[in-house]
Design a protein around this motif. Structure first.
Motif, PDB file in Angstrom:
ATOM      1  N   VAL A 102       0.838  -1.202   0.000  1.00 29.30           N
ATOM      2  CA  VAL A 102       0.000   0.000   0.000  1.00 29.30           C
ATOM      3  C   VAL A 102       0.873   1.252   0.000  1.00 29.30           C
ATOM      4  CG1 VAL A 102      -1.657   1.322   1.359  1.00 29.30           C
ATOM      5  CG2 VAL A 102      -1.948  -1.149   1.123  1.00 29.30           C
ATOM      6  N   GLY A 103       1.954   1.236   0.801  1.00 23.69           N
ATOM      7  CA  GLY A 103       2.851   2.384   0.827  1.00 23.69           C
ATOM      8  C   GLY A 103       3.520   2.616  -0.521  1.00 23.69           C
ATOM      9  N   THR A 104       3.942   1.511  -1.177  1.00 25.71           N
ATOM     10  CA  THR A 104       4.574   1.630  -2.494  1.00 25.71           C
ATOM     11  C   THR A 104       3.604   2.168  -3.529  1.00 25.71           C
ATOM     12  OG1 THR A 104       5.972  -0.275  -1.924  1.00 25.71           O
ATOM     13  CG2 THR A 104       5.890   0.362  -4.239  1.00 25.71           C
ATOM     14  N   SER A 105       2.322   1.856  -3.387  1.00 24.63           N
ATOM     15  CA  SER A 105       1.335   2.294  -4.374  1.00 24.63           C
ATOM     16  C   SER A 105       1.237   3.820  -4.428  1.00 24.63           C
ATOM     17  CB  SER A 105      -0.032   1.684  -4.056  1.00 24.63           C
ATOM     18  OG  SER A 105      -0.547   2.206  -2.836  1.00 24.63           O
ATOM     19  N   PHE A 106       1.425   4.485  -3.287  1.00 28.83           N
ATOM     20  CA  PHE A 106       1.386   5.958  -3.293  1.00 28.83           C
ATOM     21  C   PHE A 106       2.522   6.518  -4.140  1.00 28.83           C
ATOM     22  CE2 PHE A 106      -0.998   5.119   0.648  1.00 28.83           C
ATOM     23  CZ  PHE A 106      -2.116   5.930   0.430  1.00 28.83           C
ATOM     24  N   LEU A 107       3.710   5.906  -4.036  1.00 21.85           N
ATOM     25  CA  LEU A 107       4.846   6.365  -4.821  1.00 21.85           C
ATOM     26  C   LEU A 107       4.632   6.092  -6.308  1.00 21.85           C
ATOM     27  CD1 LEU A 107       7.681   7.581  -4.808  1.00 21.85           C
ATOM     28  CD2 LEU A 107       8.584   5.283  -4.428  1.00 21.85           C
ATOM     29  N   GLN A 144      14.406   6.460 -13.369  1.00 22.55           N
ATOM     30  CA  GLN A 144      13.254   6.433 -12.456  1.00 22.55           C
ATOM     31  C   GLN A 144      12.524   5.090 -12.519  1.00 22.55           C
ATOM     32  OE1 GLN A 144       9.414   8.425 -13.374  1.00 22.55           O
ATOM     33  NE2 GLN A 144       9.885   9.734 -11.605  1.00 22.55           N
ATOM     34  N   SER A 145      12.259   4.605 -13.737  1.00 19.83           N
ATOM     35  CA  SER A 145      11.518   3.349 -13.885  1.00 19.83           C
ATOM     36  C   SER A 145      12.308   2.170 -13.340  1.00 19.83           C
ATOM     37  CB  SER A 145      11.176   3.114 -15.358  1.00 19.83           C
ATOM     38  OG  SER A 145      10.301   4.123 -15.824  1.00 19.83           O
ATOM     39  N   TRP A 146      13.605   2.122 -13.659  1.00 19.96           N
ATOM     40  CA  TRP A 146      14.414   1.019 -13.151  1.00 19.96           C
ATOM     41  C   TRP A 146      14.581   1.118 -11.642  1.00 19.96           C
ATOM     42  CZ3 TRP A 146      15.193  -3.227 -15.741  1.00 19.96           C
ATOM     43  CH2 TRP A 146      15.146  -3.198 -17.141  1.00 19.96           C
ATOM     44  N   GLY A 147      14.648   2.328 -11.145  1.00 24.14           N
ATOM     45  CA  GLY A 147      14.699   2.502  -9.693  1.00 24.14           C
ATOM     46  C   GLY A 147      13.434   2.011  -9.022  1.00 24.14           C
ATOM     47  N   VAL A 173      13.555  -1.821  -8.867  1.00 26.98           N
ATOM     48  CA  VAL A 173      14.372  -2.265  -7.736  1.00 26.98           C
ATOM     49  C   VAL A 173      13.633  -2.052  -6.421  1.00 26.98           C
ATOM     50  CG1 VAL A 173      16.520  -1.850  -6.466  1.00 26.98           C
ATOM     51  CG2 VAL A 173      16.536  -1.852  -8.976  1.00 26.98           C
ATOM     52  N   LEU A 174      12.935  -0.923  -6.298  1.00 27.95           N
ATOM     53  CA  LEU A 174      12.181  -0.636  -5.078  1.00 27.95           C
ATOM     54  C   LEU A 174      11.077  -1.656  -4.851  1.00 27.95           C
ATOM     55  CD1 LEU A 174      11.462   1.251  -2.690  1.00 27.95           C
ATOM     56  CD2 LEU A 174       9.960   2.500  -4.281  1.00 27.95           C
ATOM     57  N   VAL A 175      10.336  -1.983  -5.918  1.00 29.35           N
ATOM     58  CA  VAL A 175       9.238  -2.943  -5.790  1.00 29.35           C
ATOM     59  C   VAL A 175       9.779  -4.319  -5.394  1.00 29.35           C
ATOM     60  CG1 VAL A 175       7.474  -4.208  -7.082  1.00 29.35           C
ATOM     61  CG2 VAL A 175       7.663  -1.730  -7.335  1.00 29.35           C
ATOM     62  N   THR A 190       3.617  -0.355 -15.129  1.00 30.36           N
ATOM     63  CA  THR A 190       3.450  -0.965 -13.807  1.00 30.36           C
ATOM     64  C   THR A 190       3.303  -2.475 -13.927  1.00 30.36           C
ATOM     65  OG1 THR A 190       2.298   1.050 -13.100  1.00 30.36           O
ATOM     66  CG2 THR A 190       2.108  -0.880 -11.684  1.00 30.36           C
ATOM     67  N   PHE A 191       2.551  -2.918 -14.936  1.00 35.01           N
ATOM     68  CA  PHE A 191       2.348  -4.351 -15.167  1.00 35.01           C
ATOM     69  C   PHE A 191       3.687  -5.035 -15.432  1.00 35.01           C
ATOM     70  CE2 PHE A 191       1.463  -7.988 -17.949  1.00 35.01           C
ATOM     71  CZ  PHE A 191       0.522  -8.671 -17.194  1.00 35.01           C
ATOM     72  N   ALA A 192       4.527  -4.443 -16.290  1.00 33.32           N
ATOM     73  CA  ALA A 192       5.828  -5.028 -16.607  1.00 33.32           C
ATOM     74  C   ALA A 192       6.709  -5.110 -15.359  1.00 33.32           C
ATOM     75  CB  ALA A 192       6.525  -4.214 -17.703  1.00 33.32           C
ATOM     76  N   ILE A 193       6.711  -4.062 -14.553  1.00 36.47           N
ATOM     77  CA  ILE A 193       7.505  -4.059 -13.322  1.00 36.47           C
ATOM     78  C   ILE A 193       7.053  -5.179 -12.386  1.00 36.47           C
ATOM     79  CG2 ILE A 193       7.889  -2.756 -11.182  1.00 36.47           C
ATOM     80  CD1 ILE A 193       8.043  -0.227 -12.866  1.00 36.47           C
ATOM     81  N   MET A 194       5.756  -5.349 -12.242  1.00 46.50           N
ATOM     82  CA  MET A 194       5.236  -6.364 -11.319  1.00 46.50           C
ATOM     83  C   MET A 194       5.508  -7.778 -11.819  1.00 46.50           C
ATOM     84  SD  MET A 194       4.139  -4.502  -8.907  1.00 46.50           S
ATOM     85  CE  MET A 194       3.269  -5.679  -7.915  1.00 46.50           C
TER      86      MET A 194
END
Length: 801
Positions: free
Chosen positions: A141-146, A340-343, A346-348, A405-409
């Motif tokens: 949930v916290g990551t979703s805000f970012l 930003q996207s690659w960061g 890594v964050l996710v 977002t789909f690709a990252i997940m």
């Protein structure tokens, strides 16, 4: 305007073509195109699975990677390929087949979840499951805000929060079971804890996903979402009250051992489709109806097994991989651009891993689980896989997740599942952790009053009566400590994912066979051992080996080492036919026996079953056996005679001990050279051992000792024939001396040794069972080792010699 719109609309694809000779391109028609797609997907995923096998990765990893490779991230960069193999017009058919396969696969997943098992879940597993859900859900949930502030601007906040929380907190129950089975952790304490926690996690994730879907409706009204959720809840309640009585009625009409009537299978599959239609009509998803129905089907008996057998191969082998391709076509790694996207990727990944692992570890330590086991549980619970993709695809279809977002997940799910196996293999080695030094690795020992522990192995119920009668014979007079038997059910783990159903059969691994919550119609193995334990002085503990045939010996040897047993009893790979001849059950089982003989941490016995005591358990008061032990000399013969002496302590058993001595007129006076085995636990010469044994004979009237002088192998065979009217022969696997060297030149099964091959040969007529014994040595040498390396002759070759 109407004509322009009509011109832009492509006509729907026809089902079949007229053939290339009619100038039709098969790839422009739905059926031949989907055939090409299925073949391409299956071949690619199987090749990838083969390449990833050395890393012991589950097949889902290969299927996810295959789907991504076939999509726009790799091969799909070539527009000609994409237009030819996966044109936009074909995607409706592809998605329909993929979701149909997924519908039935979720039904199988429901079959794997046992509601009774969930109710029996201990507080420790429940706490670990909740800890493994709560922290990653909060971090999601916290990551979703970012993400909403960067790459997911404009999405509906409520559904997006829930989808992200579910995506990061989910544990894939089917994938985890496969990983545990591959790592041989399925029946360990860690494995059982992980499976119990994952089952709770799975149910919680589906409930949260249903909530997310209800919130993500396109109507945008809170009242609509509430109605969707309430109707879904009502559907589940209705199914709980209506379906179980019907399924139990069907299960009672499908006895084990008889074919299940086709009408029951067909009716159930139609009910799965109907349940999917109802939940899709409600607005949740068709998968939920199939999953709920699978959960409600009784897990025991022939009905559930028949459902898996009928559905699993077609669904998992052909249709389910299409779902991964469908996901792969939506996954474009190229959309992840810039620092930003690659960061964020890594964050996710960091958030998903740390939330799941840290949450599980903290709760596990609070539950007094050792740190290494808690860390292992954390990585096991971090397994994603198919269920994760289902969540992401639903979010993508509902417009909650955009392409980036789909690709990252998807990459996050791939990474977290991929690292599970190598990390767990690196940090948790149960064989080494459980390895304990113990003295009593043989039947022959100085401390005769210590507890005797045995590991008896069986593949099917046909072995049970003889094993029970052998246990009765082995208990002696019930010394201090008595006899403890670990009964190991050897179950093959196949490539089919339906093998995960064996989790339920291994649920009571290491526990007593009965419990208050167990059904009265428990399988006959349980009933037989339970009855014997109540009537005898033998303590029985069940255990289960669930592994491929190629590595089954590792489970047997590791369990023997962990339980500190003195002897392993293995079933012979042949069974007796009605005419008395021995017929091969499964040829590959003999290689399991060979590997156990080579690597065993204790003595080993191979039991050639000719019906010791008949087809039922004989009570102690009715036991009347004659056991014959043949002694030529050497380690194995000493162990065999020690086992025979142990049996003779039973009031209903008489032992004939026969020692063969070579006539001095034939060999002359010779000096006997006793070679000390540096690897044996207690080195004793034959003469010292026999002197001790003769002293026991003088005190025990149930033992008869004969020394017989023979001149050659023919005389030896004639003497053995005189003793063939017994119930059991106990012999050493590799006796020593010139008599046995000349006894039998042709050996059908070298692992039984020369005397064992004589006793199972067609020329030797006997109804007695044969127990071939090998005494423990930490390293086999000479003929003992060479006989396990020889290639066996076939039955035809043996008979023709």
């Amino acid at each position: 305007m109407a004509s322009d719109a009509t011109a832009k609309c492509q006509p729907p694809m026809k089902a079949t073509s007229n053939g290339v000779f009619q100038e039709d391109d098969p790839l422009h028609f739905a059926l031949p195109l989907v055939i090409v797609q299925i073949c391409l997907v299956v071949v690619l995923t199987r090749v990838l699975a083969y390449l990833l096998r050395p890393l012991r990765q589950p097949r889902v990893i290969a299927e996810i990677i295959g789907g991504v490779l076939l999509g726009p991230s790799a091969l799909g960069r070539n527009q000609k390929y994409l237009d030819a193999i996966f044109p936009p017009r074909s995607l409706t058919v592809l998605d329909t087949l993929a979701n149909l396969g997924l519908l039935f696969f979720l039904f199988l997943v429901g079959l794997e979840l046992d509601p009774k098992g969930l109710r029996r879940t201990g507080k420790k597993a429940l706490s670990i499951a909740l800890g493994g859900i709560g922290l990653p859900f909060a971090l999601g949930v916290g990551t979703s805000f970012l993400l909403r502030a960067t790459i997911s601007k404009g999405v509906n906040q409520g559904p997006f929060l829930v989808f992200m929380g579910v995506a990061l907190s989910i544990t894939a129950f089917p994938v985890l079971a496969r990983i545990l089975a591959e790592l041989k952790l399925l029946t360990t304490d860690v494995g059982r804890m992980a499976m119990s926690a994952a089952a709770v996690n799975d149910v919680a994730a589906w409930i949260l996903l249903a909530l997310a879907i209800a919130l993500s409706g396109t109507g945008g009204s809170a009242i609509v979402s509430l109605w969707v959720f309430l109707c879904g809840f009502g559907f589940i309640v209705l199914c709980i009250f209506v379906c179980p009585p019907i399924f139990r009625w069907i299960a009672r009409r499908c006895p084990r051992g008889e074919p299940v009537d086709e009408i029951y299978i067909c009716a159930t599959l139609v009910a799965v489709l109907a349940a999917g239609f109802v939940t899709d009509t409600i607005g949740i998803h068709a998968l939920f109806g199939a999953f709920v129905l699978g959960v409600l089907v009784p897990k025991e008996g022939a009905f559930a097994e028949a459902l898996v057998e009928k559905v699993e191969d077609l669904v998992s082998g052909l249709f389910l991989p299409l779902y991964f391709v469908s996901s792969g076509l939506k996954t474009n790694v190229a959309t992840i651009q810039g620092a930003q996207s690659w960061g964020l990727l890594v964050l996710v990944i960091f958030t998903a891993c740390s939330g799941k692992i840290v949450g599980t570890i903290l709760v596990s330590i609070c539950c007094k689980v050792p740190f290494k086991e808690a860390l292992t549980l954390g990585f096991l619970m971090n397994t994603k896989g198919l269920v994760e993709l289902i969540v992401l695809n639903i979010g993508k279809d509902r417009g909650v997740l955009n392409d980036q977002t789909f690709a990252i997940m998807v990459l996050m799910a791939l990474f977290t599942t991929f690292i599970t196996t190598p990390v767990v293999m690196a940090i948790y080695k149960p064989a080494q952790m459980a390895k304990m030094e113990y003295k009593h690795r043989t039947i022959h020992r100085k401390e005769a009053d210590t507890q005797l522990r045995m590991l008896t192995c069986f593949h099917s119920t046909t072995h049970i009566p003889t094993l029970i009668n052998l246990m009765e014979a082995s208990r002696g007079r019930g010394k201090r400590g008595g006899l403890r038997v670990y009964a190991m059910h050897l179950m093959e783990l196949s490539e089919r994912s339906s093998a995960i159903l064996m989790v339920h059969k291994a649920r009571n691994n290491g526990l007593p066979f009965w419990s208050k919550g167990q059904n009265s119609d428990a399988n006959q193995i349980v009933v037989a051992f339970e009855a014997f334990q109540h009537l005898s002085q033998v303590s029985i503990r069940p255990t289960t080996a669930i592994s491929p045939i190629s590595s089954m010996h590792e489970d047997i040897c590791t369990s023997a080492d962990r339980k500190r047993v003195a002897m392993i009893i293995l079933p012979y790979h042949k069974h007796q036919r009605l005419d008395g001849h021995l017929e091969t059950t499964r040829a590959d089982l003999r290689y399991v026996n060979r590997r156990v003989l080579e690597h065993s941490p204790c003595s080993v016995g191979i039991l050639v079953d000719r019906g010791l005591g008949g087809k039922s358990h004989i009570s102690a008061s009715n036991v009347d056996y004659t056991v014959t032990a043949l002694f030529f000399g050497g380690h194995d013969d000493r162990e065999a005679l020690s086992y025979g002496a142990l049996m003779a302590e039973h009031t209903g058993i008489n032992l004939n001990a026969v020692r063969f001595v070579v006539d001095t007129k034939v060999v002359g006076e010779s000096v006997q050279l006793e070679i000390k085995d540096q690897y044996g636990p207690e080195v004793t010469s034959d003469e010292e051992f026999l002197a001790e044994f003769k002293q026991k004979v003088s005190q025990d009237g149930s033992i008869k000792y004969d020394e017989i002088v023979v001149s050659n192998a023919a005389e030896t065979v004639d003497v053995i024939r005189k003793y063939n009217r017994c119930n059991l022969f106990v012999i050493g696997r590799m006796p020593e001396g010139q008599l046995v060297a000349a006894l039998n030149k042709k050996t059908e099964c070298p692992e039984l040794g020369p005397v064992g091959n004589l006793l199972i040969s067609l020329e030797f007529k006997t109804t007695a069972s044969v127990l071939v014994v090998q005494q423990y040595r930490s390293q086999l040498t000479g003929d003992s080792l060479a006989s396990l390396k020889d290639e066996c002759t076939t039955e035809e070759e043996y008979d023709s010699q």
